[in-house]
Write a protein that holds these residues in place. Sequence first.
Motif, PDB file in Angstrom:
ATOM      1  N   VAL A  96       0.839  -1.205   0.000  1.00 31.24           N
ATOM      2  CA  VAL A  96       0.000   0.000   0.000  1.00 31.24           C
ATOM      3  C   VAL A  96       0.873   1.254   0.000  1.00 31.24           C
ATOM      4  N   ALA A 104      -2.293   8.242  -7.324  1.00 32.12           N
ATOM      5  CA  ALA A 104      -2.042   7.473  -6.105  1.00 32.12           C
ATOM      6  C   ALA A 104      -3.350   6.946  -5.530  1.00 32.12           C
ATOM      7  N   GLN A 105      -4.374   7.788  -5.507  1.00 33.28           N
ATOM      8  CA  GLN A 105      -5.668   7.354  -4.978  1.00 33.28           C
ATOM      9  C   GLN A 105      -6.254   6.237  -5.835  1.00 33.28           C
ATOM     10  N   ILE A 140       3.346   9.361  -6.688  1.00 30.86           N
ATOM     11  CA  ILE A 140       3.621  10.737  -6.262  1.00 30.86           C
ATOM     12  C   ILE A 140       5.046  11.138  -6.623  1.00 30.86           C
ATOM     13  N   THR A 190      -4.602   4.117  -7.729  1.00 33.55           N
ATOM     14  CA  THR A 190      -3.797   2.906  -7.524  1.00 33.55           C
ATOM     15  C   THR A 190      -4.237   2.159  -6.275  1.00 33.55           C
ATOM     16  N   ILE A 191      -4.458   2.890  -5.192  1.00 36.82           N
ATOM     17  CA  ILE A 191      -4.857   2.253  -3.938  1.00 36.82           C
ATOM     18  C   ILE A 191      -6.260   1.667  -4.043  1.00 36.82           C
ATOM     19  N   VAL A 198       1.126   4.212  -2.961  1.00 38.41           N
ATOM     20  CA  VAL A 198       0.896   5.647  -2.762  1.00 38.41           C
ATOM     21  C   VAL A 198       2.111   6.462  -3.188  1.00 38.41           C
ATOM     22  N   GLY A 214      -2.530  13.982  -7.003  1.00 38.86           N
ATOM     23  CA  GLY A 214      -2.823  12.907  -6.060  1.00 38.86           C
ATOM     24  C   GLY A 214      -3.769  11.850  -6.587  1.00 38.86           C
TER      25      GLY A 214
END
Length: 272
Positions: A19, A246-247, A27, A249-250, A23, A243
């Motif tokens: 995780v 990253a969001q 980035i 991807t998670i 993130v 951002g």
Amino acid sequence: MNFWERLGKIDRRIIYLVVFLGVIIPILLKVTFRVEPMREVKQAYEEVEKLPPGSAVMISIDYDASSMPELQPMLVAILEHCFKKDLKVIMLGHWPLGLPLGQIALDKVAKKYGKVYGKDYVFLGFRPGVAAVMINLGKEIRQVFNSDYKGTPIDSLPIMQNIHNYNDIGILIGLEAGSTGDMWVQFAQARYNAKIILGATAVVAPDLYPYLQANQIVGLIGGLRGAADYESLVHVLGPAYLGMPAQTTIHVLVVILIILGNLGYFATRRKK
């Protein structure tokens, strides 16, 4: 021990590491992708866009540091839009701990566009009693704020000379981390027919869609995605836009882990 059994006993620290990498890597690499703005965000943008230069926009800071990652980029993008269009910004807040966040963003963007305090923008600050404040703003702003955040009488500020109530405000924008947005609709829109745009965290935004569908608000900016949409519309690629990879991807990773966890559960149960 087969694959599914090993998967079920995986050290949770490995999941935390995956995780973390999901993130941090997007980035650090500054990965971006095209964001197609949502309809409700476009509506908000267009309502601000069609205001004539010199119109007043009231922005309410109804959040604090816990919601800053979602709502601060939203605020900055809105301020960028307002100052680009030469709109007057009147800022206040109902969350005392959020006031410094509003002032930081306001001063930063105003400096970028060479705006003058008291002439192009003003920060009124906080007054207790949310409902009473909203109702009295519809009658006469001076009944609530006779001075600004610094204690300067508002009658001495050029920006406030012809601003008395909601009738003199082009659009009211509330940035919400709680239920204050509901109160804006109840007291400012329902009672005084104020034109309202609400921005909210992703958790709060779903509860505000009925207001949009009922035309009680004219736009809705929801969560980090909404902030990224607004940034793209004003052509400012800020922290929300950066951002989003990253969001995303998670979110994908969480879905994959849920699927694998369920497959592993059923596979091992059938074996037993």
